[in-house]
Design a protein around this motif. Structure first.
Motif, PDB file in Angstrom:
ATOM      1  N   VAL A   1       0.854  -1.188   0.000  1.00  0.00           N
ATOM      2  CA  VAL A   1       0.000   0.000   0.000  1.00  0.00           C
ATOM      3  C   VAL A   1       0.889   1.236   0.000  1.00  0.00           C
ATOM      4  O   VAL A   1       1.930   1.257   0.668  1.00  0.00           O
TER       5      VAL A   1
ATOM      6  N   THR B   1      -0.394  -0.612  -7.331  1.00  0.00           N
ATOM      7  CA  THR B   1      -0.366  -0.594  -5.871  1.00  0.00           C
ATOM      8  C   THR B   1      -1.534   0.221  -5.334  1.00  0.00           C
ATOM      9  O   THR B   1      -1.777   1.341  -5.791  1.00  0.00           O
ATOM     10  N   PRO B   2      -2.277  -0.295  -4.371  1.00  0.00           N
ATOM     11  CA  PRO B   2      -3.388   0.471  -3.799  1.00  0.00           C
ATOM     12  C   PRO B   2      -2.887   1.778  -3.174  1.00  0.00           C
ATOM     13  O   PRO B   2      -1.851   1.795  -2.495  1.00  0.00           O
TER      14      PRO B   2
ATOM     15  N   GLU C   1      -7.780   3.942  -3.729  1.00  0.00           N
ATOM     16  CA  GLU C   1      -8.553   2.798  -3.240  1.00  0.00           C
ATOM     17  C   GLU C   1      -9.252   3.079  -1.916  1.00  0.00           C
ATOM     18  O   GLU C   1     -10.148   2.324  -1.515  1.00  0.00           O
TER      19      GLU C   1
ATOM     20  N   ARG D   1     -14.909   2.560   1.503  1.00  0.00           N
ATOM     21  CA  ARG D   1     -13.657   3.189   1.077  1.00  0.00           C
ATOM     22  C   ARG D   1     -13.269   4.387   1.930  1.00  0.00           C
ATOM     23  O   ARG D   1     -12.236   4.999   1.696  1.00  0.00           O
TER      24      ARG D   1
ATOM     25  N   VAL E   1      -7.458  -3.118   2.917  1.00  0.00           N
ATOM     26  CA  VAL E   1      -7.100  -2.595   1.592  1.00  0.00           C
ATOM     27  C   VAL E   1      -6.310  -3.637   0.802  1.00  0.00           C
ATOM     28  O   VAL E   1      -6.547  -3.838  -0.398  1.00  0.00           O
TER      29      VAL E   1
ATOM     30  N   ALA F   1      -7.458  -5.583  -2.623  1.00  0.00           N
ATOM     31  CA  ALA F   1      -6.645  -5.513  -3.842  1.00  0.00           C
ATOM     32  C   ALA F   1      -6.331  -6.907  -4.376  1.00  0.00           C
ATOM     33  O   ALA F   1      -6.335  -7.155  -5.587  1.00  0.00           O
TER      34      ALA F   1
END
Length: 376
Positions: free
Chosen positions: A77, A98-99, A141, A164, A369, A373
């Motif tokens: 992340v 990548t988030p 994200e 979110r 998260v 993902a």
């Protein structure tokens, strides 16, 4: 400029690899200090930090160069610290797979539009920037905010799904101090420090203090300009001997000297603006961690966090100058109760707002998260 901390424990379960990026005009802002402290004390996270040291627009180039020069690692992340909304598009390009988790905290366009920040020109700028900011929020994200009221605001204002938007209170990284000296005699020393935004309600503070008997309190104000403070003092008949103002004091001095010297801190917000009704100020958490009693401007969720009026804080309705004056008079008349309120406030901070408490929240959020993902 590149501040990097690697937190590893070979005996622990696999850690979530985090890159924390910041490019803000004030790299030592309380939200940054509190969030990085929480990340640092989490055993479940492996954190790399890249934080700007330059001010002004050049800080963006500094951040970009530091990212490009950093070792190429795979992160689970990327956290964009407050305030990084303007670098979201660049981060999306650099970290395509990548988030991204944005610490949104306060919407800059809403602050311009609804808070009167920047006057009429600021309002117009806010309306122009609003659709741009909303678009940028769809490029990440998830976002982090500091209260449930802010969570509801972003879900409605930016049409974001509930899952979110995550809540992590501001807190602070300031260490909890020992039992402070209690000033039981003399004038009650009040402390407010801040940037004098409309939500802070500094005019309301001065009006409330000006209505008290002369010589009852010593109001210590840090921030704002001398001209503005003197004008407000004259308008509200605040005696010069009851006012002590400095335009600027280093943050470390505020934490180490000003807060411990105060009998009562004014956390606010008192301005009763739309944003003010959704936040708990950073100065509130600084006071709590130092075991100083603090006056808080009421928002609807204070009880949800454990705040109790006249037990671990003092609460007033925002925009009610007379009520604020009455609470200050109560504090004058009940000096012996302030020590207990301060101690209870620190206990609340330790349980609910400390770096370790926020670390648990962040681990859960970041784990979700990453899981989201991986499943997408």
């Amino acid at each position: 400029m590149d501040q990097t901390s690697q937190l590893t424990d070979p005996t622990s379960k696999p850690q979530i690899k985090i890159l924390y990026l910041l490019s803000y005009r004030d790299p030592m802002y309380i939200r940054t200090r509190a969030l990085t402290a929480a990340l640092a004390c989490s055993e479940g996270l492996d954190v790399t930090e890249i934080i700007n040291s330059r001010r002004g627009p050049i800080r963006y180039l500094q951040l970009l160069r530091a990212v490009l020069r950093s070792p190429r690692k795979r992160y689970d992340v990327v956290i964009l610290g407050f305030r990084a909304i303007e670098v979201v598009p660049a981060a999306r390009l650099l970290f395509r797979r990548t988030p991204l988790l944005l610490d949104a905290l306060v919407s800059p366009s809403d602050a311009l539009d609804s808070e009167g920040k920047g006057g009429r020109i600021g309002e117009l700028a806010g309306r122009v920037l609003t659709p741009i900011e909303r678009r940028m929020l769809t490029m990440v994200e998830g976002i982090i905010v500091d209260t449930h009221a802010q969570k509801s605001f972003y879900e409605s204002w930016a049409s974001l799904p509930e899952e979110r938007v995550h809540v992590v209170p501001v807190g602070t990284d300031s260490p909890e101090t020992g039992t402070p000296d209690r000033n039981a005699t003399g004038k009650l020393r009040l402390l407010f420090f801040g940037t004098f935004l409309p939500l802070h309600g500094v005019d309301r503070i001065i009006e409330a203090v000006g209505s008290l008997p002369a010589g009852a309190v010593d109001l210590r104000l840090i921030g704002g300009t001398t001209d503005v403070v003197q004008r407000l003092a004259r308008e509200h008949q605040l005696a010069p001997e009851d006012l002590d103002h400095s335009e600027w004091v280093p943050l470390q001095s505020i934490i180490e000297r000003e807060i411990p010297a105060a009998d009562l801190c004014l956390g606010g917000p008192f301005g009763n603006t739309p944003q003010g009704r959704r936040v708990i100020t950073g100065k509130t958490f600084e006071a709590l961690s130092a075991a100083r009693p603090v006056v808080i401007g009421g928002i609807g969720e204070l009880d949800r966090w454990g705040f109790e009026d006249r037990r671990n804080c003092l609460v007033v309705d925002q925009g009610q100058n007379q009520q604020l004056a009455e609470v200050l008079q109560w504090a004058i008349n009940n000096r012996s109760a302030l020590g207990s309120i301060g101690d209870e406030g620190r206990d609340l901070f330790t349980r609910t707002f400390s770096p370790s408490a926020n670390a648990e929240r962040l681990e859960e959020i970041l784990g979700g998260v990453v899981a989201s993902a991986c499943s997408s």
